[in-house]
Design a protein around this motif. Structure first.
Motif, short mmCIF file in Angstrom:
data_model
loop_
_atom_site.label_atom_id
_atom_site.label_comp_id
_atom_site.label_asym_id
_atom_site.label_seq_id
_atom_site.Cartn_x
_atom_site.Cartn_y
_atom_site.Cartn_z
N MET A 261 0.67 -1.30 0.18
CA MET A 261 0.05 0.06 0.18
C MET A 261 0.95 1.22 0.26
SD MET A 261 -2.95 -1.19 2.66
CE MET A 261 -3.70 0.69 2.62
N ARG A 262 1.97 1.02 0.84
CA ARG A 262 2.68 2.31 0.80
C ARG A 262 3.34 2.50 -0.65
NH1 ARG A 262 5.35 1.50 4.91
NH2 ARG A 262 4.25 2.98 6.27
N ARG A 263 3.94 1.58 -1.38
CA ARG A 263 4.18 1.75 -2.67
C ARG A 263 3.22 2.33 -3.68
NH1 ARG A 263 6.84 -3.36 -1.47
NH2 ARG A 263 5.03 -4.52 -2.66
N ASN A 264 2.10 1.77 -3.34
CA ASN A 264 0.86 2.22 -4.29
C ASN A 264 0.86 3.92 -3.86
OD1 ASN A 264 0.54 0.03 -5.43
ND2 ASN A 264 -1.18 -0.72 -4.12
N LEU A 265 0.65 4.21 -2.78
CA LEU A 265 0.50 5.51 -1.97
C LEU A 265 1.42 6.38 -2.80
CD1 LEU A 265 -1.50 7.07 0.12
CD2 LEU A 265 0.48 6.85 1.54
N VAL A 266 2.65 6.08 -2.68
CA VAL A 266 4.02 6.88 -3.41
C VAL A 266 3.56 7.17 -5.01
CG1 VAL A 266 6.30 6.73 -3.97
CG2 VAL A 266 5.66 6.40 -1.52
N GLN A 267 3.25 5.95 -5.67
CA GLN A 267 2.96 6.29 -6.92
C GLN A 267 1.87 6.96 -7.24
OE1 GLN A 267 4.46 5.02 -9.42
NE2 GLN A 267 6.25 4.28 -8.35
#
Length: 201
Positions: free
Chosen positions: A142-148
């Protein structure tokens, strides 16, 4: 084997021609080439990952840049999404919300908004340790998706749009300063009434 490799290469070329890019490859460049990025937690994983992705995308991230992205608040929440027998929770829905602001010259706020990501994972009541690890993996994804998602928002901004927002922010600040000064002058010019004296009897 050779045919399969040629097929894979052909698909890769076709997808890239359609504008498809692998997530996290850093091939999406931003129009804004300079930006400072900060947060309350200067060493938080979201801030660290965002800086790295921006740098890979061609942005010079440094203190003193004309624009500053501030991650004002990051909240993680979870709720029961479905239930198993005996009211034991079987699924959890995780939500992460990131509030942010972009500041320009004179530390004026140009815009503020938020991005949000959600994910559901299964929690096994008979394997608590495995479920906790699954929840941790879900949070990391989710953090990776949030950054993207944050980078995608920034990709929609252009220097001309930011200049326009800066001009509006300058005008607002000037109007507020003039109104404050006018109120101060009016107060200074208003005669102060002296306390009423009651003559002695």
């Amino acid at each position: 084997m050779i045919k399969r490799n040629l097929l894979v290469m052909g698909l890769a070329v076709l997808l890239s021609a359609c504008g498809f890019q692998l997530r996290g490859t850093g091939t999406n460049e931003l129009s804004v080439k300079e930006m400072d990025v900060s947060a309350r937690n200067a060493y938080g994983p979201t801030l660290v990952q965002l800086r790295e992705v921006l740098q890979r995308s061609g942005v010079n991230v440094h203190t003193g840049a004309p624009y500053r992205l501030v991650l004002t608040n990051e909240q993680e929440n979870s709720r029961s999404a479905s239930y198993a027998g005996g009211n034991a929770t079987a699924e959890y829905e995780l939500t992460t919300t990131l509030n942010y602001s972009i500041l320009g010259l004179n530390n004026l706020e140009l815009l503020s908004d938020k991005v949000e990501v959600r994910k559901t994972y299964v929690r096994d009541g008979g394997n608590i340790t495995g479920s906790d690890q699954e929840a941790q993996r879900a949070r990391e994804e989710m953090r990776r998706n949030l950054v993207q998602a944050m980078v995608s928002r920034l990709q929609m901004l252009t220097p001309s749009q930011l200049d326009e927002l800066q001009a509006k922010a300058d005008a607002r600040a000037k109007a507020e300063a003039e109104a404050l000064e006018a109120a101060r002058r009016q107060q200074a010019e208003t005669p102060q009434q002296s306390p009423m004296e009651i003559p002695g009897k």
